[in-house]
Enzyme design. Structure first.
Site, mmCIF file in Angstrom:
data_model
loop_
_atom_site.group_PDB
_atom_site.id
_atom_site.type_symbol
_atom_site.label_atom_id
_atom_site.label_comp_id
_atom_site.label_asym_id
_atom_site.label_seq_id
_atom_site.Cartn_x
_atom_site.Cartn_y
_atom_site.Cartn_z
ATOM 1 N N LYS A 44 39.352 26.305 41.035
ATOM 2 C CA LYS A 44 39.877 25.697 42.282
ATOM 3 C C LYS A 44 39.576 24.206 42.322
ATOM 4 O O LYS A 44 39.708 23.554 43.354
ATOM 5 C CB LYS A 44 39.254 26.390 43.505
ATOM 6 C CG LYS A 44 39.624 27.844 43.656
ATOM 7 C CD LYS A 44 39.219 28.352 45.037
ATOM 8 C CE LYS A 44 37.743 28.580 45.159
ATOM 9 N NZ LYS A 44 37.371 29.174 46.473
ATOM 10 N N LYS A 46 36.723 22.868 42.290
ATOM 11 C CA LYS A 46 35.619 22.665 43.233
ATOM 12 C C LYS A 46 34.299 22.819 42.475
ATOM 13 O O LYS A 46 34.205 23.607 41.546
ATOM 14 C CB LYS A 46 35.631 23.729 44.342
ATOM 15 C CG LYS A 46 36.648 23.528 45.427
ATOM 16 C CD LYS A 46 36.341 24.476 46.593
ATOM 17 C CE LYS A 46 37.068 24.047 47.836
ATOM 18 N NZ LYS A 46 36.690 24.856 49.011
HETATM 19 N N1 C2G Z 1 37.923 26.813 56.948
HETATM 20 C C1 C2G Z 1 38.246 26.569 58.289
HETATM 21 N N2 C2G Z 1 37.975 25.360 58.828
HETATM 22 C C2 C2G Z 1 37.395 24.375 58.084
HETATM 23 C C3 C2G Z 1 37.055 24.625 56.737
HETATM 24 C C4 C2G Z 1 37.331 25.863 56.182
HETATM 25 O O1 C2G Z 1 38.774 27.459 58.975
HETATM 26 N N3 C2G Z 1 37.158 23.170 58.669
HETATM 27 C C5 C2G Z 1 38.227 28.132 56.378
HETATM 28 C C6 C2G Z 1 39.201 28.063 55.218
HETATM 29 O O2 C2G Z 1 40.543 28.042 55.699
HETATM 30 C C7 C2G Z 1 38.878 29.352 54.473
HETATM 31 C C8 C2G Z 1 37.373 29.537 54.735
HETATM 32 O O3 C2G Z 1 37.052 28.700 55.852
HETATM 33 O O4 C2G Z 1 39.582 30.452 55.052
HETATM 34 C C9 C2G Z 1 36.530 29.140 53.545
HETATM 35 O O5 C2G Z 1 36.863 27.809 53.200
HETATM 36 P P1 C2G Z 1 36.457 27.305 51.720
HETATM 37 O O6 C2G Z 1 35.033 27.629 51.467
HETATM 38 O O7 C2G Z 1 36.952 25.912 51.571
HETATM 39 O O8 C2G Z 1 37.302 28.296 50.832
HETATM 40 P P2 C2G Z 1 38.516 27.947 49.845
HETATM 41 O O9 C2G Z 1 38.081 26.985 48.809
HETATM 42 O O10 C2G Z 1 39.660 27.643 50.694
HETATM 43 O O11 C2G Z 1 38.670 29.338 49.061
HETATM 44 O O12 C2G Z 1 40.883 33.103 47.249
HETATM 45 C C10 C2G Z 1 40.738 32.262 48.377
HETATM 46 C C11 C2G Z 1 39.842 31.079 48.068
HETATM 47 O O13 C2G Z 1 38.624 31.505 47.505
HETATM 48 C C12 C2G Z 1 39.609 30.281 49.349
#
Ligand code: C2G
Length: 128
Positions: A44, A46
Protein backbone atom coordinates in the site's frame (compact mmCIF):
# COMPACT_ATOMS: atom_id res chain seq x y z
CA UNK A 1 -25.15 -11.99 16.73
CA UNK A 2 -24.36 -9.52 13.95
CA UNK A 3 -20.69 -9.69 12.96
CA UNK A 4 -18.88 -6.71 11.42
CA UNK A 5 -15.49 -6.61 9.68
CA UNK A 6 -13.10 -3.83 8.72
CA UNK A 7 -9.44 -3.60 7.68
CA UNK A 8 -6.63 -1.13 7.98
CA UNK A 9 -3.14 -0.16 9.11
CA UNK A 10 -4.30 1.85 12.14
CA UNK A 11 -0.84 3.35 12.64
CA UNK A 12 -0.42 6.03 15.37
CA UNK A 13 -4.02 5.29 16.40
CA UNK A 14 -5.97 8.53 16.34
CA UNK A 15 -9.40 10.12 16.67
CA UNK A 16 -10.37 9.30 13.09
CA UNK A 17 -9.55 5.61 13.52
CA UNK A 18 -11.40 5.36 16.82
CA UNK A 19 -14.48 7.11 15.41
CA UNK A 20 -14.43 4.63 12.53
CA UNK A 21 -14.15 1.65 14.88
CA UNK A 22 -16.86 3.03 17.18
CA UNK A 23 -19.30 3.41 14.26
CA UNK A 24 -18.29 0.04 12.79
CA UNK A 25 -18.98 -1.71 16.11
CA UNK A 26 -22.35 0.08 16.32
CA UNK A 27 -23.35 -1.66 13.07
CA UNK A 28 -23.49 -5.00 14.91
CA UNK A 29 -22.55 -6.91 18.03
CA UNK A 30 -19.02 -8.08 17.27
CA UNK A 31 -16.22 -6.29 15.39
CA UNK A 32 -13.27 -8.01 13.73
CA UNK A 33 -10.37 -5.90 12.44
CA UNK A 34 -8.03 -7.15 9.72
CA UNK A 35 -4.79 -5.39 10.69
CA UNK A 36 -2.34 -4.82 7.85
CA UNK A 37 1.01 -6.55 8.24
CA UNK A 38 4.19 -4.66 7.39
CA UNK A 39 4.67 -6.51 4.10
CA UNK A 40 1.10 -5.67 3.05
CA UNK A 41 1.64 -2.06 4.10
CA UNK A 42 4.55 -1.98 1.64
CA UNK A 43 2.08 -3.03 -1.08
CA UNK A 44 0.00 0.00 0.00
CA UNK A 45 3.13 2.16 -0.18
CA UNK A 46 2.91 2.66 3.57
CA UNK A 47 5.51 2.19 6.31
CA UNK A 48 3.97 2.11 9.77
CA UNK A 49 5.66 3.88 12.67
CA UNK A 50 4.44 1.17 15.09
CA UNK A 51 5.03 -2.56 14.66
CA UNK A 52 2.14 -4.91 13.89
CA UNK A 53 2.24 -6.15 17.50
CA UNK A 54 2.09 -2.61 18.89
CA UNK A 55 -0.77 -1.65 16.54
CA UNK A 56 -2.61 -4.87 17.57
CA UNK A 57 -2.08 -3.98 21.24
CA UNK A 58 -3.62 -0.54 20.71
CA UNK A 59 -6.67 -1.97 18.92
CA UNK A 60 -7.23 -4.70 21.52
CA UNK A 61 -7.29 -1.99 24.22
CA UNK A 62 -10.39 -0.47 22.60
CA UNK A 63 -13.86 -1.46 23.82
CA UNK A 64 -15.07 -1.40 20.19
CA UNK A 65 -12.74 -4.15 18.90
CA UNK A 66 -13.52 -7.81 19.65
CA UNK A 67 -10.91 -9.59 17.52
CA UNK A 68 -7.82 -8.61 15.54
CA UNK A 69 -6.56 -10.79 12.67
CA UNK A 70 -3.75 -10.19 10.18
CA UNK A 71 -4.30 -8.62 6.80
CA UNK A 72 -1.67 -9.90 4.37
CA UNK A 73 -3.32 -9.64 0.93
CA UNK A 74 -6.00 -7.70 -0.93
CA UNK A 75 -7.59 -11.02 -1.89
CA UNK A 76 -8.24 -12.42 1.58
CA UNK A 77 -11.44 -10.49 2.25
CA UNK A 78 -13.88 -12.94 0.61
CA UNK A 79 -12.36 -15.86 2.50
CA UNK A 80 -12.40 -13.86 5.75
CA UNK A 81 -16.06 -12.86 5.28
CA UNK A 82 -16.96 -16.55 4.82
CA UNK A 83 -14.66 -17.87 7.56
CA UNK A 84 -15.90 -15.42 10.21
CA UNK A 85 -19.54 -15.41 9.01
CA UNK A 86 -19.46 -11.64 8.52
CA UNK A 87 -22.81 -9.86 8.12
CA UNK A 88 -21.44 -6.38 7.43
CA UNK A 89 -18.18 -5.19 5.90
CA UNK A 90 -17.35 -1.53 6.48
CA UNK A 91 -14.59 0.93 5.58
CA UNK A 92 -14.12 4.68 5.63
CA UNK A 93 -15.53 6.60 2.66
CA UNK A 94 -12.06 7.15 1.15
CA UNK A 95 -12.59 3.54 -0.02
CA UNK A 96 -16.07 4.22 -1.41
CA UNK A 97 -16.89 1.69 -4.12
CA UNK A 98 -13.59 -0.21 -3.90
CA UNK A 99 -15.05 -3.21 -2.07
CA UNK A 100 -18.56 -3.37 -3.58
CA UNK A 101 -17.74 -6.88 -4.88
CA UNK A 102 -18.17 -8.08 -1.30
CA UNK A 103 -21.89 -7.28 -1.50
CA UNK A 104 -22.33 -10.76 -3.01
CA UNK A 105 -21.37 -12.11 0.43
CA UNK A 106 -22.38 -9.49 3.00
CA UNK A 107 -23.68 -5.95 3.48
CA UNK A 108 -21.12 -3.31 2.45
CA UNK A 109 -21.18 0.07 4.20
CA UNK A 110 -18.81 3.03 3.78
CA UNK A 111 -18.66 5.40 6.73
CA UNK A 112 -17.76 9.10 6.32
CA UNK A 113 -14.05 9.60 6.85
CA UNK A 114 -13.09 11.95 9.69
CA UNK A 115 -11.57 15.07 8.14
CA UNK A 116 -8.28 16.77 9.04
CA UNK A 117 -6.47 13.93 10.79
CA UNK A 118 -4.25 11.19 9.43
CA UNK A 119 -1.37 8.95 10.47
CA UNK A 120 0.76 10.74 7.88
CA UNK A 121 0.20 14.11 9.56
CA UNK A 122 0.99 12.62 12.97
CA UNK A 123 4.19 10.99 11.71
CA UNK A 124 5.26 14.32 10.24
CA UNK A 125 4.58 15.98 13.61
CA UNK A 126 6.66 13.41 15.51
CA UNK A 127 9.34 13.61 12.86
CA UNK A 128 9.39 10.10 11.52
N1 C2G B 1 -10.11 6.60 8.63
C1 C2G B 1 -11.10 7.54 8.91
N2 C2G B 1 -10.75 8.82 9.17
C2 C2G B 1 -9.44 9.21 9.15
C3 C2G B 1 -8.44 8.25 8.87
C4 C2G B 1 -8.80 6.94 8.61
O1 C2G B 1 -12.30 7.20 8.94
N3 C2G B 1 -9.14 10.51 9.39
C5 C2G B 1 -10.51 5.21 8.35
C6 C2G B 1 -10.12 4.75 6.96
O2 C2G B 1 -11.10 5.15 6.01
C7 C2G B 1 -10.07 3.24 7.14
C8 C2G B 1 -9.62 3.08 8.60
O3 C2G B 1 -9.85 4.34 9.24
O4 C2G B 1 -11.38 2.68 7.00
C9 C2G B 1 -8.16 2.71 8.72
O5 C2G B 1 -7.41 3.68 8.02
P1 C2G B 1 -5.90 3.29 7.60
O6 C2G B 1 -5.19 2.75 8.78
O7 C2G B 1 -5.34 4.43 6.84
O8 C2G B 1 -6.17 2.06 6.64
P2 C2G B 1 -5.88 1.95 5.07
O9 C2G B 1 -4.45 2.18 4.79
O10 C2G B 1 -6.89 2.77 4.41
O11 C2G B 1 -6.09 0.38 4.84
O12 C2G B 1 -7.76 -3.54 2.79
C10 C2G B 1 -8.07 -2.25 3.28
C11 C2G B 1 -6.82 -1.50 3.69
O13 C2G B 1 -6.04 -2.27 4.57
C12 C2G B 1 -7.23 -0.17 4.33
Amino acid sequence: MKRVMTYGTFDTLHFGHIRLLQRARALGDYLIVGLSGDEFNAQKNKKAFHSWEERKFFLEALRYVDLVIREDTWEQKVADVKLYHIDTFTMGSDWEGKFDFLSDFCEVIYLPRTPSISSTQIRELIGS
